[in-house]
Motif scaffolding. Structure first.
Motif, PDB file in Angstrom:
ATOM      1  N   GLY A 137      -5.022 -40.362 -47.898  1.00  0.00           N
ATOM      2  CA  GLY A 137      -5.620 -41.265 -47.235  1.00  0.00           C
ATOM      3  C   GLY A 137      -5.860 -40.983 -45.271  1.00  0.00           C
ATOM      4  O   GLY A 137      -6.439 -40.941 -44.412  1.00  0.00           O
ATOM      5  N   THR A 138      -4.591 -41.653 -45.283  1.00  0.00           N
ATOM      6  CA  THR A 138      -4.583 -41.997 -44.023  1.00  0.00           C
ATOM      7  C   THR A 138      -3.140 -40.497 -43.805  1.00  0.00           C
ATOM      8  O   THR A 138      -3.609 -40.261 -41.875  1.00  0.00           O
ATOM      9  N   THR A 139      -2.702 -39.850 -44.205  1.00  0.00           N
ATOM     10  CA  THR A 139      -1.177 -38.802 -43.357  1.00  0.00           C
ATOM     11  C   THR A 139      -2.691 -37.376 -43.207  1.00  0.00           C
ATOM     12  O   THR A 139      -2.219 -36.181 -42.804  1.00  0.00           O
ATOM     13  N   GLY A 140      -3.688 -37.381 -43.640  1.00  0.00           N
ATOM     14  CA  GLY A 140      -4.945 -36.075 -43.750  1.00  0.00           C
ATOM     15  C   GLY A 140      -4.253 -35.350 -44.965  1.00  0.00           C
ATOM     16  O   GLY A 140      -5.273 -34.270 -44.810  1.00  0.00           O
ATOM     17  N   THR A 346     -10.274 -44.550 -46.506  1.00  0.00           N
ATOM     18  CA  THR A 346     -10.631 -45.506 -47.520  1.00  0.00           C
ATOM     19  C   THR A 346     -11.773 -44.386 -48.052  1.00  0.00           C
ATOM     20  O   THR A 346     -11.262 -44.578 -49.590  1.00  0.00           O
ATOM     21  N   ILE A 347     -12.764 -43.393 -47.802  1.00  0.00           N
ATOM     22  CA  ILE A 347     -13.489 -42.997 -48.254  1.00  0.00           C
ATOM     23  C   ILE A 347     -12.298 -41.544 -49.168  1.00  0.00           C
ATOM     24  O   ILE A 347     -12.364 -41.231 -50.338  1.00  0.00           O
ATOM     25  N   HIS A 353      -8.485 -40.640 -55.684  1.00  0.00           N
ATOM     26  CA  HIS A 353      -7.610 -41.516 -57.244  1.00  0.00           C
ATOM     27  C   HIS A 353      -8.913 -41.319 -58.224  1.00  0.00           C
ATOM     28  O   HIS A 353      -8.462 -41.480 -59.404  1.00  0.00           O
ATOM     29  N   CYS A 354     -10.306 -41.149 -57.752  1.00  0.00           N
ATOM     30  CA  CYS A 354     -10.873 -40.869 -59.165  1.00  0.00           C
ATOM     31  C   CYS A 354     -10.704 -39.526 -59.451  1.00  0.00           C
ATOM     32  O   CYS A 354     -10.732 -39.000 -60.824  1.00  0.00           O
ATOM     33  N   ARG A 385     -11.379 -52.008 -55.720  1.00  0.00           N
ATOM     34  CA  ARG A 385     -11.088 -52.835 -54.426  1.00  0.00           C
ATOM     35  C   ARG A 385     -11.540 -51.981 -53.141  1.00  0.00           C
ATOM     36  O   ARG A 385     -12.327 -52.669 -52.463  1.00  0.00           O
ATOM     37  N   LEU A 386     -11.386 -49.944 -53.544  1.00  0.00           N
ATOM     38  CA  LEU A 386     -11.769 -50.020 -52.197  1.00  0.00           C
ATOM     39  C   LEU A 386     -12.741 -49.313 -52.458  1.00  0.00           C
ATOM     40  O   LEU A 386     -13.821 -49.314 -50.547  1.00  0.00           O
ATOM     41  N   VAL A 387     -13.806 -49.042 -52.485  1.00  0.00           N
ATOM     42  CA  VAL A 387     -15.351 -49.092 -53.478  1.00  0.00           C
ATOM     43  C   VAL A 387     -15.863 -50.719 -52.575  1.00  0.00           C
ATOM     44  O   VAL A 387     -16.536 -49.993 -52.685  1.00  0.00           O
ATOM     45  N   ASP A 388     -15.537 -51.380 -53.069  1.00  0.00           N
ATOM     46  CA  ASP A 388     -16.088 -52.686 -52.587  1.00  0.00           C
ATOM     47  C   ASP A 388     -16.054 -53.046 -51.304  1.00  0.00           C
ATOM     48  O   ASP A 388     -16.779 -52.923 -50.377  1.00  0.00           O
TER      49      ASP A 388
END
Length: 926
Positions: A137-140, A346-347, A353-354, A385-388
């Motif tokens: 997510g962070t690095t693209g 996060t998205i 992760h899914c 946790r990310l979803v919430d």
């Protein structure tokens, strides 16, 4: 020039007019057709150039790119093979998850012990790399779940002394052809070959090494070409980057990896890889979370994505500095950039992760506290946790199912059921663990220290509590938290390896020279007597180890205990009490000495062998029945066969109900009553895997090119144990109990044959004894026991009520034995009541309900104290109890509002209570 520099001087490079250069920014050496090129082409030395300007003639989806790759290599002489599961521990013992396509062929094929399924071959292998979890997510560009498209060739030197020792021979192709094929695939997609650079990057790992090439195109690393050809050797001629020396192996292997996601991304030119590979889910998540960007915000995000290659936790020396540089480049404050990017990051992570969970659960990994199950649980909880955190309100099972559907899994109902179960377990875990975090936060806040990373990892391992939750709770108590950027990578590293349990042999040099023992128990599983020659005898601390040229004694292995029996020579008979095998040589532990070279007659303990055969065959019937009843995800997590009972551990995400136990037992006995034959055959490993898959190895991975296959009904496993000829010979199967041995693993204990009858009779004996005690018929025991239990509970409740009424009466009426003192603005009642602890607590609660401080003592069992404090009182009940208990030779404590304790010295009880007013005043004063 490094030791390996010459390894990169390929004829292909010379023929195609490549030049070797050194990058002025990073110092790496690379090869390029562009003689004017200065840098290596990889971020951060260069930025991506394909964003908004796709690098290929056509845009591809994941599915289209995979097919383009596999078809290209099929057209160039490679055989396409099906991908393996993501759970690598299905066919090997040293790792958990599949992290590269070469994992499919380690260690047996790469060592030359067994041939590959094809040579050369091509594959697109799903992989999971937990070490990338903090980058996602962070690095693209990082994904934890990915497919490694690959082509492999397995070569063996022809000049070795004994080439027949390897399962393949000669050279299929090597470095020049590998690079030529790589360039050909680029060309088939319409790429500009002038833009490709090949960076020299030697590979080392697991005791092997070799030259390797990173393939860079328009700023993206799209492939790595590894030429595994060396092994660690203190005298080797090559010293590599890990500081060790290496020498050439007899085998040498083309090990390539082409990232499917990266190739798809470059073909589409989207801002990040995530839009290219998860477009539908990202759109769904953004809409659900209400993330809307203005045109200017879209521009900022777009421009930042092109520079996101600098955001690599493994490489960026300072993550905040890297963000600052990107913010400067796109013309915004770093705070504004972070506010825009973090929800999107996060998205992206949720989508990735899914997909990871879909791979894991689709391949029927069961979440648990160990092994692959632990890693699946870690990903699931982090995803939740990310979803919430980002405000997505869609159910987790729905999000994972989106990816499972796209990947084509047929067990989607099972996947959703597992996710729902795990989410509920996680909620319960958090409720239990919050108090632990609060206690830790208070401890470190009082010490003026931050909660360290080691504590965070332990909190996660033990309670599933994630760092951001710890930060929130700690802040409430004035404590700081030291959260490393790669926290989840550190957690995964603790569980990312499995190590074998084999130890060195206790034999002397003579043992190593002995030939493998001929195993007669495979030729005739029903045989019980044989003749053999004693090859050697080893004296041990207890008894002797005897090695024979052949034996019918089965050695301990695969969860089956060893046979017992006797060995008889002309002048003596010895007892065989243990049998072990190592490197094909079987040792019989006996209680007396035999002569080397003697002829002996072996005789098995027949009843023991038959009962072990029944139990081992019953194990196959039980695992088959369990899978039919509970689902195809059921896999063996351990087994132990015995004489009187056996057990099998299975990976399952829920408790096994009594109704399910009965169905499993019924189905297992149906297999027995069908009296089907128990088949045994030896198959080539590749043929067995192709026909039956990796479920063959539930009991462990056997060595060798040929493996023994046992089939009982539909259960087919690689198995070295002894079995009955037909299932009817098992007699009967009785499941005696089930229990949860750890979260995600259920144990079924059962008996077979005569032991099943014994177990049933033992249960009946207990039932009849209970019926006699209750003076009822056996069939009436459940109803009678239930009635007695309910009456007992009601009687207990009534006793509790009477104790509370008595306590209330004492509190209201007072008595001469009680002492009352004023502690600040509150009255404290100090009294001795020689009663059980329940009555002491009830009395204290009654006094506290009246707004009084209660100090109650009893001398019924030593000296016992209960202290209760009303709300807003300055008195700490735990401190008071601790002082009182110390005066009677004991200890105690508890929360500030209610505590209890005591000690053995009842004679000091009255004196301690007499000191209670002074103790109360001292506590308030402190």
């Amino acid at each position: 020039m490094s030791d390996l520099a010459e390894e990169y001087r390929l004829d292909y490079f010379e023929q195609e007019d490549f030049v070797r250069k050194e990058c002025p920014d990073c110092g790496d050496h690379f090869w390029t057709r562009d003689h004017d090129r200065e840098t290596c082409g990889e971020p951060p030395c260069e930025s991506y150039s394909f964003i908004d300007d796709p690098g290929f003639e056509t845009e591809y989806t994941l599915e289209e790119m995979r097919e383009a790759f596999l078809s290209y290599f099929e057209e160039h002489g490679h055989e396409r093979i099906a991908p393996y599961p993501v759970a690598a521990n299905r066919w090997r013992d040293d790792v958990l998850l599949t992290q590269a396509s070469i994992y499919d062929f380690q260690p047996l094929v790469t060592s030359g012990e067994t041939p590959p399924p094809a040579n050369p071959l091509t594959i697109s292998q799903p992989c999971i790399r937990m070490q990338d979890i903090d980058n996602v997510g962070t690095t693209g560009r990082h994904t934890m779940a990915f497919e490694m498209m690959a082509h492999h060739a397995f070569n063996a030197r022809e000049d070795v002394e004994t080439p027949e020792q390897y399962a393949y021979e000669g050279e299929v192709y090597w470095k020049d052809r590998t690079v030529e094929l790589c360039e050909g695939f680029f060309e088939s997609l319409g790429a500009d070959r002038e833009g490709i650079t090949y960076i020299e990057d030697p590979w080392v790992g697991g005791g092997n090494a070799g030259p390797a090439i990173e393939v860079i195109y328009e700023g993206a690393e799209l492939a790595t070409l590894v030429f595994m050809s060396m092994e660690q050797d203190p005298e080797g001629e090559y010293e590599l980057k890990d500081g060790n020396r290496y020498s050439k192996m007899d085998t040498y292997i083309v090990d390539t990896g082409y990232g499917l996601e990266r190739w798809t991304w470059v073909s589409q030119g989207t801002p990040t890889v995530y839009e290219a590979i998860y477009p539908e889910q990202i759109e769904f998540l953004q809409d659900n979370a209400g993330i809307e960007l203005s045109a200017e915000e879209e521009r900022i995000v777009h421009d930042a994505a092109a520079l996101a290659g600098n955001m690599d936790i493994d490489e960026a020396e300072d993550l905040e500095a890297a963000r600052g540089e990107i913010a400067d480049a796109v013309g915004v404050d770093v705070e504004e950039l972070v506010a825009l990017m973090e929800p999107l990051e996060t998205i992206y992570a949720i989508a990735d992760h899914c997909r990871t969970l879909a791979y894991m659960l689709g391949d029927e990994i069961v979440p648990s506290n160990v092994g692959t199950g632990y890693l699946a649980r870690m990903v699931l909880r982090r995803t939740k946790r990310l979803v919430d955190e980002v405000g997505v309100d869609a159910p987790m099972d729905e999000l994972v199912d989106m990816q499972a559907e796209r990947l084509g899994y047929e067990n989607r109902d099972h996947i959703r059921d597992v996710v729902r179960t795990e989410v509920e377990k996680y909620r319960e875990t958090l409720e239990r663990g919050r108090r632990k975090v609060e206690d830790l936060a208070v401890e470190y806040a009082e010490a003026g220290e931050a909660i360290p990373a080691a504590e965070l990892v332990e909190l996660y391992d033990s309670h599933g509590i994630q760092p951001d939750m710890v930060e929130e709770i700690a802040a409430e108590h004035g404590a700081d938290v030291d959260v490393p950027e790669d926290f989840y990578g550190q957690v995964a590293a603790r569980h990312d390896q499995e190590t074998g349990g084999l130890t060195a042999a206790e034999a002397d040099e003579r043992f190593a020279d002995l030939p493998e023992t001929e195993r007669l128990y495979y030729d005739d599983q029903q045989g019980t007597e044989f003749e053999a020659v004693v090859l050697d005898v080893f004296e041990r601390a207890e008894g002797y180890d005897v090695v024979l040229d052949q034996t019918m004694f089965y050695p301990e292995g695969g969860g089956q205990p060893p046979d017992h029996g006797t060995l008889a020579a002309d002048d003596r008979t010895v007892e065989v009490t243990d049998v072990q095998i190592e490197d094909g040589v079987i040792r019989h532990r006996v209680d007396g000495e035999l002569d080397k070279g003697a002829m002996v007659r072996g005789k098995l303990d027949v009843e023991r062998r038959r009962q072990l055969m029944r139990n081992h065959t019953a194990t196959h019937a039980v695992i088959h029945a369990t899978r039919e009843v509970l689902g195809d995800h059921i896999r063996q997590a351990g087994a132990q066969k015995g004489v009187d009972s056996s057990r099998i551990d299975v990976a399952h995400y829920d408790r096994i109900s009594r109704e399910e136990v009965k169905r499993i037992e019924d189905r297992a006995n149906e297999v027995v009553m069908a009296n089907v034959g128990v088949s045994q055959e030896w198959l080539h490993r590749n043929d067995a895997e192709a026909e039956y898959g990796f479920d063959l190895y539930q009991g462990g991975v056997p060595p060798g090119e040929e493996i023994r296959i046992i089939q009982v009904e539909a259960d087919v496993q690689a198995c070295g144990g002894t079995h009955v000829a037909r299932t009817g010979d098992v007699g009967a199967i009785k499941i005696r109990s089930t229990e949860r041995v750890q979260d995600g693993v259920e144990r079924l204990t059962f008996s077979a044959g005569t032991a099943a009858i014994d177990a049933t009779q033992a249960t009946e004996d207990a039932l009849y004894a209970t019926a006699e005690t209750l003076d009822v018929d056996p069939q009436d025991v459940p109803e009678t026991a239930s009635r007695f239990f309910e009456e007992w509970k009601e009687r207990g409740k009534r006793i509790d009520e009477l104790q509370e009424e008595l306590a209330a009466a004492r509190a209201a009426g007072g008595d001469d034995a009680a002492e009352e003192v004023e502690v600040g603005d509150t009255t404290a009642v100090i009294r001795r009541i020689d009663a059980e602890m329940d009555e002491l607590r009830a009395t204290a609660n009654a006094l506290v309900a009246e707004g009084k401080i209660a100090v109650v003592g009893s001398g019924l069992d030593g000296a016992q104290f209960v202290v209760g404090v009303p709300e807003d009182s300055p008195v700490n009940a735990g401190e008071v109890v601790s002082e009182l208990a110390g005066r009677v030779g004991g200890g105690g404590g508890g929360p500030p509002d209610f505590a209890q304790g005591g000690g053995p010295d009842a004679e000091q009880l009255d004196e301690a209570l007499a000191d209670a007013p002074e103790i109360l005043q001292a506590v308030v004063g402190a």
